[in-house]
Enzyme design. Sequence first.
Site, PDB file in Angstrom:
ATOM      1  N   ASP A  22       0.871  -1.183   0.000  1.00 50.97           N
ATOM      2  CA  ASP A  22       0.000   0.000   0.000  1.00 50.97           C
ATOM      3  C   ASP A  22       0.906   1.231   0.000  1.00 50.97           C
ATOM      4  OD1 ASP A  22      -1.524   2.211   0.588  1.00 50.97           O
ATOM      5  OD2 ASP A  22      -2.588   1.305   2.281  1.00 50.97           O
ATOM      6  N   HIS A 137      -4.633  11.942  14.177  1.00 44.48           N
ATOM      7  CA  HIS A 137      -5.701  11.948  13.162  1.00 44.48           C
ATOM      8  C   HIS A 137      -6.925  11.145  13.596  1.00 44.48           C
ATOM      9  CE1 HIS A 137      -3.125  13.953  10.351  1.00 44.48           C
ATOM     10  NE2 HIS A 137      -2.232  12.988  10.357  1.00 44.48           N
ATOM     11  N   ASP A 174       3.574  18.334  14.211  1.00 42.70           N
ATOM     12  CA  ASP A 174       3.542  17.409  13.074  1.00 42.70           C
ATOM     13  C   ASP A 174       3.151  18.209  11.821  1.00 42.70           C
ATOM     14  OD1 ASP A 174       2.963  14.110  12.631  1.00 42.70           O
ATOM     15  OD2 ASP A 174       1.948  15.434  11.204  1.00 42.70           O
ATOM     16  N   HIS A 176       1.186  17.379   9.512  1.00 41.60           N
ATOM     17  CA  HIS A 176      -0.223  17.190   9.134  1.00 41.60           C
ATOM     18  C   HIS A 176      -1.136  17.841  10.181  1.00 41.60           C
ATOM     19  CE1 HIS A 176       1.878  13.700   7.259  1.00 41.60           C
ATOM     20  NE2 HIS A 176       1.101  14.017   6.240  1.00 41.60           N
ATOM     21  N   ASP A 267       7.671  14.867  10.811  1.00 47.68           N
ATOM     22  CA  ASP A 267       7.529  14.974   9.353  1.00 47.68           C
ATOM     23  C   ASP A 267       7.525  16.437   8.914  1.00 47.68           C
ATOM     24  OD1 ASP A 267       5.104  15.348  10.622  1.00 47.68           O
ATOM     25  OD2 ASP A 267       4.077  13.685   9.595  1.00 47.68           O
TER      26      ASP A 267
HETATM   27  N1  Q9C Z   1      -3.948  10.233  -0.499  1.00 47.40           N
HETATM   28  C1  Q9C Z   1       0.873  11.076  10.506  1.00 47.40           C
HETATM   29  O1  Q9C Z   1       1.838  11.727  10.177  1.00 47.40           O
HETATM   30  N2  Q9C Z   1      -1.504  10.360   3.701  1.00 47.40           N
HETATM   31  N3  Q9C Z   1      -0.005  10.645   9.612  1.00 47.40           N
HETATM   32  C2  Q9C Z   1      -2.677   9.985   2.973  1.00 47.40           C
HETATM   33  C3  Q9C Z   1      -3.930   9.947   0.903  1.00 47.40           C
HETATM   34  C4  Q9C Z   1      -1.630  10.002   5.052  1.00 47.40           C
HETATM   35  C5  Q9C Z   1       0.118  11.005   8.238  1.00 47.40           C
HETATM   36  C6  Q9C Z   1      -2.627  10.359   1.538  1.00 47.40           C
HETATM   37  C7  Q9C Z   1      -0.640  10.687   5.942  1.00 47.40           C
HETATM   38  C8  Q9C Z   1      -0.881  10.354   7.381  1.00 47.40           C
HETATM   39  C9  Q9C Z   1       0.677  10.673  11.909  1.00 47.40           C
HETATM   40 ZN    ZN Z   2       2.202  13.730  10.166  1.00 52.57          ZN
END
Ligand code: Q9C
Ligand code: ZN
Length: 628
Positions: A22, A137, A174, A176, A267
């Site tokens: 994935d 999240h 973070d 995100h 990140d």
């Molecule tokens: N097209 C944390 O850094 N990316 N989570 C999904 C979907 C997910 C990051 C992209 C990134 C999650 C904890």
């Molecule tokens: Zn993140």
Amino acid sequence: MASGTALIYDEEMATHKLLWSDPICDIEVPERLSSSYEQLKSYHLVERCVPVPAREGSEEEILLVHSLEHLEVAKSTQTMNEEELKRVSENYDAFFFHPSTYHCARLAVGATLQLVDAVMSGEVRNGIALVRPPGHHSQRNAANGFCLFNNVAIAAEYAKLKYGLQRILIVDWDVHHGQGIQYIFEEDPSVLYFSWHRYEHQEFWPSLKESDYDAVGLGKGKGFNINLPWNKVGMGNSDYLAAFFHVLLPMAFEFDPELVIVSSGYDSGIGDPEGQMNATPEVFAHLTHFLMQLANGKLCVILEGGYHLKSLGESVCMTVKTLLGDPVPQITGEMAPCLSAVESIQNVRAAHKPYWKWLAYEVPPIKTATTGSEGSEHFLSEHVQLVKEMDKTEIKSLVSGFYADLVEEDKILLSLGSMLAILDKILKKEVCNGIAASPTAALSAAVALRHSVLFGFQRVLCVFVGDMQITPNTEDGKMLIINICEKEQPGKTSCKHYISLNWKEDAEGNDFFSAVLGFILPVAYSYQPNLTVIAVGPNRSLGISGISLLVALLQGLAESRIVAVIEDTEISLLQSVAKALGGASTPPFGIYVPPTQEKVKKIKALRDQFQQEWKMLQCSVKDGISRN
Ligand code: Q9C
Ligand code: ZN
């Protein structure tokens, strides 16, 4: 004061891993944990910390934040085969289950709570928990973005419950947006949540409208949710420092937390494939150092993201060294934030101005709001803030009721949307005034008036120049309309709250002073509006300088709150009004031409007609009219 830094690490949490291919999830690897720990060992930092064991979080603790259903689904995955695990995982956006996931996620929760206990009991001053899966999240009823249980949110609820805390600060560095944390505490004023995040105008995952700077919290929680969206990649040390100096830290000091919890994703550091940012590991030493000055040093750092193993490890080490009290390394790079960062900082400060005392006096005045709609390119300047457009359904719901049937065309709907977006900024006190171009000024003015009254304003003044095809009902006194037009409109008679002022500006020069000073301002000052709407429709009987004068002088009322609505064909008028709203002096009027006898009489007649009702019109003592 307590001393020592706790380190919580349990290699068990490295057993949670992706079993199938994935490309979205394959960056969240067990090595994130193990290699960070190795890095800490190599800097001899592990031996300087107080080891605190992890434990499994209890079901009761998980239920502080999550639904029973979510807990049960997670629990049920322990005995599933790969195919079943994959199927359950597909129910979520970017999450994978492994048979050990449930156990690991409970350890991640428990490790976080152990750290809270160690810090709150005074066993240590501060500490870090290296955990997987991450948490920020995850939502009440859903796994999301590599997160199953919301470790940090559970920790905040736990700290409130077990230690009776009333103010907890969560700093989410973070890259995100921790939307899960936002949702959980949106209405909770006891938890101040700050997140910066890669956003790129909603292009970047999770691509939510509610990740933008204007999501400030809801209900009692208004002002306690701070989003700082990064609209460009490549943000670096100076951008992060500027965000702390000009957004987070002032709010944090005013909030005065009893505990600080960091959703510590790395990140946001250089080299990370997700974040694409440029901040070096040293910046995390500085960020940590700042946060150590709050809550008497009670600081719990909980790992979230971070996918470049070397960068992650270095940044974790910088954080731990600082928690231990080591000297803070020199920061590198040019110390100047980029333009995009400053824009974001300015926007979030403006959005929070109503909620924070320090901002009330500090925010550089964004005076005027407008939208990027047609015509607006002519009056953009540094004092003008562009407002986001609304989508059509949102506008429709706002306009619904009285005027919906008048909106036949999309163009009209969009212009109403622009006007409402601008008006909203004014009502929220994010800006002082605003200007909207409209193909239908009378309709826009009517909608603005109704919206402001519904918002709760008791008195809204509308000065309308030109033909006003729609006249709202003013009987309840919540609106006062002064319509300046060439001829009395048939069927409309003046009354206390609707006054028709028939005035044609002299072609030679400007005799409008006499009407503004002799009638309009005295009536307006008698009324004491909460907001002024100034609208210019078709067949205006005043020139640009007359209208600009009006705009300039009406800023003396309603704490200078003005929304100007002007026919979209009037580019030079738009420019001139935008200038007047920005505080520029009024353009010259040319040679003074005294008003004609006829006009003097007209003003006098109006004064006589209305001076009982609008007493500031009085300028002679007769008939026993006075203050009482
Ligand atoms: N097209 C944390 O850094 N990316 N989570 C999904 C979907 C997910 C990051 C992209 C990134 C999650 C904890
Ligand atoms: Zn993140």
